[in-house]
Design a protein around this motif. Structure first.
Motif, short mmCIF file in Angstrom:
data_model
loop_
_atom_site.label_atom_id
_atom_site.label_comp_id
_atom_site.label_asym_id
_atom_site.label_seq_id
_atom_site.Cartn_x
_atom_site.Cartn_y
_atom_site.Cartn_z
N ALA A 230 -4.17 -4.26 8.06
CA ALA A 230 -4.56 -3.11 7.23
C ALA A 230 -5.87 -3.44 6.53
O ALA A 230 -6.02 -4.51 5.94
CB ALA A 230 -3.47 -2.80 6.21
N LEU B 238 0.83 -1.20 0.00
CA LEU B 238 0.00 0.00 0.00
C LEU B 238 0.86 1.26 0.00
O LEU B 238 2.03 1.22 0.40
CB LEU B 238 -0.88 0.05 1.26
CG LEU B 238 -1.80 -1.14 1.51
CD1 LEU B 238 -2.41 -1.01 2.89
CD2 LEU B 238 -2.89 -1.20 0.46
N ARG C 102 -10.27 5.87 3.85
CA ARG C 102 -10.04 4.89 2.77
C ARG C 102 -9.38 3.63 3.33
O ARG C 102 -9.80 2.52 3.08
CB ARG C 102 -9.14 5.51 1.69
CG ARG C 102 -9.74 6.68 0.95
CD ARG C 102 -8.67 7.48 0.23
NE ARG C 102 -7.71 8.06 1.19
CZ ARG C 102 -6.57 8.66 0.84
NH1 ARG C 102 -6.23 8.76 -0.43
NH2 ARG C 102 -5.77 9.15 1.77
N THR C 103 -8.31 3.84 4.09
CA THR C 103 -7.59 2.70 4.65
C THR C 103 -7.33 2.96 6.13
O THR C 103 -6.97 4.07 6.52
CB THR C 103 -6.24 2.50 3.92
OG1 THR C 103 -6.51 2.27 2.54
CG2 THR C 103 -5.47 1.32 4.47
N GLU D 28 -2.30 6.59 1.86
CA GLU D 28 -3.70 6.14 1.87
C GLU D 28 -4.25 5.97 3.28
O GLU D 28 -5.45 5.85 3.47
CB GLU D 28 -3.78 4.73 1.27
CG GLU D 28 -4.01 4.64 -0.18
CD GLU D 28 -4.16 3.16 -0.55
OE1 GLU D 28 -5.20 2.58 -0.17
OE2 GLU D 28 -3.25 2.62 -1.18
N ARG E 172 -9.07 -1.85 4.03
CA ARG E 172 -9.36 -0.80 3.07
C ARG E 172 -10.83 -0.83 2.66
O ARG E 172 -11.46 -1.89 2.65
CB ARG E 172 -8.48 -0.98 1.83
CG ARG E 172 -8.62 0.13 0.81
CD ARG E 172 -7.44 0.18 -0.15
NE ARG E 172 -7.30 -1.06 -0.90
CZ ARG E 172 -6.25 -1.34 -1.67
NH1 ARG E 172 -5.25 -0.50 -1.78
NH2 ARG E 172 -6.19 -2.47 -2.32
#
Lengths: 411, 82
Positions: A404, A289, A387-388, A293, A406
């Protein structure tokens, strides 16, 4: 080609509610789930407060006989697991039962059952010990119970990494789905350690807050924090491959996009002060990623002096000056520390943050600490398009585990 | 002491969901009452509490019905009195 892994259902039994929606509503309202210990007489204990699950009736999820011979942590896990499967609209039948697995972790398993039977052993002798002691005590009792209850016949296991157990359960389940070991995994964590030996043990280790004001006791990142508050409960998520979710028309709540885990190699209870290994776990989780983000960090944030300072250092190490712009919150300020369930409920909350666009606060953040100078979303929930999100979980023994998550998009 | 009543109470304690009317002397423990080997040990522990008898595992061998447990308790109680 690895599969994409999505979350399609969640279930929770927490000190703030007996399901996901009640828990979430209370979290974004900044409500504390911490009170005086009522599960046993804590008169002689220095620690007076805990985050207990209230009004839970195991018979809502298990038949009366099974409930009687199932430890409280397994009861919580079974309840959360059944909720998650129902929310995911996942029907278990002969076409899929061997393709779905279960991975429910626990920090201390059936420590309550063990301590009660140990007393019987010591006072009345070995022939008076319950034949159910072993199945009640073993930490994989929760995943086994959920398998029996649902008819799921794929791999059924547990893992233990102290207070990172819930995050590692999700992380390993994510890998199993990603690399095709299972089409879906029912994964999460559960613990019920508000028992005399549990509170005494953590208290003697110097880990618990001795604050006698329940609602103020858990104060992550606040200068006056003085330890964590033991909580109990369970959180379970349904993870599945994107293909499988699409094939059965499941609603997708979020996508899991990374998992990183490291070890401090330092101390049995203390975290590595520099946050170096924790930072590495975050980096590993973000391997695929762009760091830009990340719009939210759900902190481990235990409310101990050492954790909150070293976690802050770890976040700065990874994100540099951008660390000051990322909202971070610790829901342990309200839920207490759900031990082996903490990483699971915190990942679940990240899914809600992403789907609802609201970040729950860190309550009791009243006195700034120069060592903790990031944006911890103090005292009031915040609206933000996320978003994340990443969820940090750390544990005694030096476990660092980061998930993580998303917002799902088709491409 | 009414041995049958005590056995019934012990079974109800171990199997709280069970309809009491199903507990009759001829009832098969496993097939009719869903009492497995672990439950049987719990039933024995409950009966030890109320009777003061010792009911070790070897005494439970060959027990398949409610009536078998009642007979075991009655014969043990007689032995105790003698």
């Amino acid at each position: 080609m690895p599969d994409r892994v999505v979350v399609t259902g969640c279930g929770a039994i927490t000190p703030l509610g007996l399901n996901v929606e009640d828990t979430w509503r209370n979290l974004i309202a900044g409500t504390s789930g911490i009170g005086y210990i009522s599960l046993f007489d804590a008169t002689d204990y220095k620690v007076k407060v805990a985050a207990e699950v209230k009004n839970f009736n195991p018979v809502d999820y298990l038949d009366a006989t099974t409930a009687r011979y199932t430890d409280r942590f397994s009861q919580f896990a079974t309840a959360a697991g059944l909720q998650a499967i129902e929310a995911a609209n996942l029907r278990i039948d002969d076409d899929n039962r061997y393709d779905i697995g279960i991975l429910i972790s626990s920090g201390v398993g059936g420590l309550g059952s063990l301590s009660r039977q140990l007393e019987i052993l010591n006072t009345r002798g070995p022939s008076r010990v319950s034949p159910y002691l072993i199945p009640m005590m073993i930490a994989d009792g929760a995943s086994s119970q959920l398998s029996i209850r649902t008819g799921i016949r794929g791999q059924n296991l547990s893992l233990i990494s102290a207070c990172a157990s819930g995050a590692d359960a999700l992380g390993m389940a994510y890998r199993m789905v990603k690399y095709g070991e299972a089409r879906a995994m029912i994964a999460g964590g559960a613990d019920a350690a508000i028992i005399p030996i549990g509170i005494a043990g953590f208290s003697q280790a110097g880990a618990l807050s001795k604050n006698t004001n329940p609602e103020k006791a858990s104060r992550p990142f606040d200068a006056e924090r003085n330890g964590f508050v033991v909580g109990e409960g369970a959180a379970v998520l349904v993870l599945e491959s994107l293909d499988y979710a699409r094939s059965r028309g499941a609603d997708i709540l979020a996508e899991i996009v990374g998992y990183g885990a490291t070890s401090d190699a330092f101390h049995v209870t203390q975290p590595l002060e520099s946050g170096e290994a924790a930072a590495k776990a975050i980096e590993f989780a973000l391997a695929d990623l762009n760091h830009d983000e990340v719009d939210y960090i759900n902190a481990h944030g235990t409310s101990t002096q050492l954790n909150d300072a070293s976690e802050t250092k770890a976040i700065k190490k990874v994100f540099g000056s951008k660390a000051y712009e990322i909202p971070i919150s610790s829901i342990k300020s309200m839920l207490g520390h759900l031990m082996g369930a903490a990483g699971a409920i915190e990942a679940l909350v990240c899914c809600k943050v992403i789907s609802e666009g609201i970040i729950p606060p860190t309550i009791n953040l009243e006195h700034p600490d120069p060592d903790c100078d990031l944006d911890y979303v103090p005292n009031k929930a915040r609206t933000k398009n996320v978003r994340t999100a990443i969820s940090n979980s750390f544990g005694f023994g030096g476990h660092n585990s980061v998930i993580a998550i998303r917002k799902y998009s088709e491409n | 002491m009414d041995a049958f009543e005590e056995v019934k109470k012990a079974i109800c304690k171990v199997q709280p969901g069970l309809e009491e009317s199903k507990i009759v002397p001829g009832a098969l423990l496993k097939e009719d009452l869903d009492i497995d080997s672990l439950d049987m040990v719990e039933v024995a522990l409950a009966l030890e509490d109320v009777t003061g008898l010792s009911l070790p595992e070897e005494d439970l061998d060959g027990i398949t019905t409610v009536g078998n447990i009642v007979s075991l308790i009655e014969s043990k109680l007689k032995g105790k009195d003698a």
